[in-house]
Motif scaffolding. Structure first.
Motif, PDB file in Angstrom:
ATOM      1  N   THR A 127       0.954  -1.168  -0.116  1.00  0.00           N
ATOM      2  CA  THR A 127       0.002   0.059   0.020  1.00  0.00           C
ATOM      3  C   THR A 127       0.906   1.295  -0.135  1.00  0.00           C
ATOM      4  OG1 THR A 127       0.079   0.164   2.310  1.00  0.00           O
ATOM      5  CG2 THR A 127      -1.802  -1.084   1.474  1.00  0.00           C
ATOM      6  N   LEU A 128       0.516   2.300  -0.394  1.00  0.00           N
ATOM      7  CA  LEU A 128       1.103   3.755  -0.540  1.00  0.00           C
ATOM      8  C   LEU A 128       0.577   4.340   0.772  1.00  0.00           C
ATOM      9  CD1 LEU A 128       2.993   5.659  -1.593  1.00  0.00           C
ATOM     10  CD2 LEU A 128       1.151   6.448  -3.050  1.00  0.00           C
ATOM     11  N   GLY A 129       1.434   4.378   1.769  1.00  0.00           N
ATOM     12  CA  GLY A 129       1.173   5.074   3.058  1.00  0.00           C
ATOM     13  C   GLY A 129       0.913   6.633   2.789  1.00  0.00           C
ATOM     14  N   GLY A 130      -0.339   7.036   3.241  1.00  0.00           N
ATOM     15  CA  GLY A 130      -0.546   8.663   2.883  1.00  0.00           C
ATOM     16  C   GLY A 130      -1.251   8.745   1.589  1.00  0.00           C
ATOM     17  N   GLY A 131      -1.092   7.761   0.894  1.00  0.00           N
ATOM     18  CA  GLY A 131      -1.873   7.752  -0.556  1.00  0.00           C
ATOM     19  C   GLY A 131      -1.292   8.742  -1.509  1.00  0.00           C
ATOM     20  N   VAL A 132      -2.049   8.993  -2.456  1.00  0.00           N
ATOM     21  CA  VAL A 132      -1.628  10.055  -3.561  1.00  0.00           C
ATOM     22  C   VAL A 132      -1.340  11.288  -2.814  1.00  0.00           C
ATOM     23  CG1 VAL A 132      -2.175  11.035  -5.736  1.00  0.00           C
ATOM     24  CG2 VAL A 132      -3.103   8.798  -5.312  1.00  0.00           C
ATOM     25  N   LEU A 133      -1.801  11.835  -1.888  1.00  0.00           N
ATOM     26  CA  LEU A 133      -1.540  12.988  -1.229  1.00  0.00           C
ATOM     27  C   LEU A 133      -0.138  12.945  -0.723  1.00  0.00           C
ATOM     28  CD1 LEU A 133      -4.776  13.948   0.638  1.00  0.00           C
ATOM     29  CD2 LEU A 133      -3.966  15.045  -1.523  1.00  0.00           C
ATOM     30  N   ALA A 134       0.320  12.041  -0.349  1.00  0.00           N
ATOM     31  CA  ALA A 134       1.816  11.619   0.277  1.00  0.00           C
ATOM     32  C   ALA A 134       2.775  11.824  -1.012  1.00  0.00           C
ATOM     33  CB  ALA A 134       1.932  10.344   1.037  1.00  0.00           C
ATOM     34  N   TRP A 135       2.318  11.063  -1.912  1.00  0.00           N
ATOM     35  CA  TRP A 135       2.802  11.285  -3.540  1.00  0.00           C
ATOM     36  C   TRP A 135       3.162  12.714  -3.841  1.00  0.00           C
ATOM     37  CZ3 TRP A 135       5.471   7.401  -6.092  1.00  0.00           C
ATOM     38  CH2 TRP A 135       5.777   7.697  -7.416  1.00  0.00           C
ATOM     39  N   GLN A 136       2.037  13.330  -3.623  1.00  0.00           N
ATOM     40  CA  GLN A 136       2.260  14.813  -4.013  1.00  0.00           C
ATOM     41  C   GLN A 136       3.019  15.872  -3.268  1.00  0.00           C
ATOM     42  OE1 GLN A 136      -1.516  17.095  -3.280  1.00  0.00           O
ATOM     43  NE2 GLN A 136      -1.195  18.272  -5.139  1.00  0.00           N
ATOM     44  N   GLN A 137       2.915  15.389  -1.799  1.00  0.00           N
ATOM     45  CA  GLN A 137       3.589  16.003  -0.691  1.00  0.00           C
ATOM     46  C   GLN A 137       5.129  15.948  -0.999  1.00  0.00           C
ATOM     47  OE1 GLN A 137       2.251  15.228   3.005  1.00  0.00           O
ATOM     48  NE2 GLN A 137       1.858  17.316   3.547  1.00  0.00           N
ATOM     49  N   ALA A 138       5.640  14.696  -1.437  1.00  0.00           N
ATOM     50  CA  ALA A 138       7.044  14.575  -1.776  1.00  0.00           C
ATOM     51  C   ALA A 138       7.496  15.032  -3.009  1.00  0.00           C
ATOM     52  CB  ALA A 138       7.083  12.837  -1.729  1.00  0.00           C
ATOM     53  N   GLN A 139       6.545  15.809  -3.558  1.00  0.00           N
ATOM     54  CA  GLN A 139       6.812  16.613  -4.886  1.00  0.00           C
ATOM     55  C   GLN A 139       7.420  15.632  -6.143  1.00  0.00           C
ATOM     56  OE1 GLN A 139       9.509  19.736  -3.959  1.00  0.00           O
ATOM     57  NE2 GLN A 139       7.956  20.780  -2.718  1.00  0.00           N
ATOM     58  N   LEU A 140       6.670  14.450  -6.126  1.00  0.00           N
ATOM     59  CA  LEU A 140       7.013  13.639  -7.164  1.00  0.00           C
ATOM     60  C   LEU A 140       5.873  13.819  -8.389  1.00  0.00           C
ATOM     61  CD1 LEU A 140       7.488  10.446  -4.827  1.00  0.00           C
ATOM     62  CD2 LEU A 140       9.289  11.824  -6.499  1.00  0.00           C
ATOM     63  N   PRO A 141       6.251  13.267  -9.638  1.00  0.00           N
ATOM     64  CA  PRO A 141       5.344  13.669 -10.702  1.00  0.00           C
ATOM     65  C   PRO A 141       3.883  13.091 -10.577  1.00  0.00           C
ATOM     66  CG  PRO A 141       6.843  12.118 -11.366  1.00  0.00           C
ATOM     67  CD  PRO A 141       7.210  12.571 -10.077  1.00  0.00           C
ATOM     68  N   LEU A 142       2.822  13.796 -11.166  1.00  0.00           N
ATOM     69  CA  LEU A 142       1.672  13.557 -10.884  1.00  0.00           C
ATOM     70  C   LEU A 142       1.099  13.461 -12.478  1.00  0.00           C
ATOM     71  CD1 LEU A 142       0.190  15.414  -7.965  1.00  0.00           C
ATOM     72  CD2 LEU A 142       0.348  13.106  -8.259  1.00  0.00           C
ATOM     73  N   ALA A 143      -0.086  12.439 -12.885  1.00  0.00           N
ATOM     74  CA  ALA A 143      -0.656  12.380 -14.021  1.00  0.00           C
ATOM     75  C   ALA A 143      -1.933  12.980 -13.678  1.00  0.00           C
ATOM     76  CB  ALA A 143      -0.506  11.086 -14.468  1.00  0.00           C
ATOM     77  N   LYS A 144      -2.721  13.454 -14.850  1.00  0.00           N
ATOM     78  CA  LYS A 144      -4.092  13.937 -14.803  1.00  0.00           C
ATOM     79  C   LYS A 144      -4.985  13.464 -15.942  1.00  0.00           C
ATOM     80  CE  LYS A 144      -2.825  18.529 -12.761  1.00  0.00           C
ATOM     81  NZ  LYS A 144      -3.012  19.783 -12.818  1.00  0.00           N
ATOM     82  N   GLY A 145      -6.311  13.416 -15.546  1.00  0.00           N
ATOM     83  CA  GLY A 145      -6.885  12.793 -16.554  1.00  0.00           C
ATOM     84  C   GLY A 145      -7.159  11.357 -16.265  1.00  0.00           C
ATOM     85  N   SER A 146      -7.954  10.716 -17.085  1.00  0.00           N
ATOM     86  CA  SER A 146      -8.815   9.332 -16.889  1.00  0.00           C
ATOM     87  C   SER A 146      -7.679   8.229 -17.289  1.00  0.00           C
ATOM     88  CB  SER A 146      -9.802   9.307 -17.419  1.00  0.00           C
ATOM     89  OG  SER A 146      -9.766   9.266 -19.100  1.00  0.00           O
ATOM     90  N   LYS A 147      -6.528   8.831 -17.783  1.00  0.00           N
ATOM     91  CA  LYS A 147      -5.584   7.297 -18.139  1.00  0.00           C
ATOM     92  C   LYS A 147      -4.226   7.643 -17.455  1.00  0.00           C
ATOM     93  CE  LYS A 147      -7.763   5.115 -21.356  1.00  0.00           C
ATOM     94  NZ  LYS A 147      -8.070   3.789 -21.565  1.00  0.00           N
TER      95      LYS A 147
END
Length: 147
Positions: A127-147
């Motif tokens: 599991t990703l601890g803290g979810g996608v918000l933790a990923w965002q807080q770590a300033q890692l790249p994010l994708a947008k859209g449905s794919k």
């Protein structure tokens, strides 16, 4: 130290409710940590997930609400609604021996899905601890859209 040990029974006698509450909280923490150590899936930090992506190319399953997924998700993640999550689904069953990482927006709902995967025979579940918000807080790249 010796003085502390002599005063401890008096303190406990004068503050029985406080000491009982301390013991209850301590036992609850111990039980939680012990159960965390015994579970058959692991929690990853965003950095740990990055290493796993680079080394083993895991299947990334995002259980966030559709609107949250479209706003931001880990690149390469596949969106599945929690109500449609089925470890026995033919596409997911093919990934039984691959690492599977389950995540959601804030990391609160992925534990149940990880437990279901383990119960279905998946061997490498994370599991990703803290979810996608933790990923965002770590300033890692994010994708947008449905794919």
């Amino acid at each position: 130290m010796n003085d502390f040990l002599h005063k401890l029974p008096t303190f406990v006698g004068n503050h029985l409710a406080l000491c009982a509450l301390f013991v209850i909280i301590l036992l609850a923490l111990l039980v939680m940590e012990f159960s965390r150590l015994l579970r058959k899936y692991k929690e990853l930090t965003p950095g740990g997930l990055t290493l796993l992506i680079n080394r083993e190319n895991p299947l990334l399953v995002d259980l966030s609400a559709r609107a949250d997924f479209e706003k931001m998700h880990v690149p390469g993640a596949r969106h599945v609604l929690p109500s449609q999550f089925d470890p026995e689904h033919k596409d997911l069953a093919r990934a039984r021996d691959l690492p599977v990482v389950v995540m959601d927006k804030d990391g609160r709902g992925s534990d149940k899905a990880a437990q279901r995967l383990v119960k279905a025979g998946f061997t490498k579940v994370y599991t990703l601890g803290g979810g996608v918000l933790a990923w965002q807080q770590a300033q890692l790249p994010l994708a947008k859209g449905s794919k």
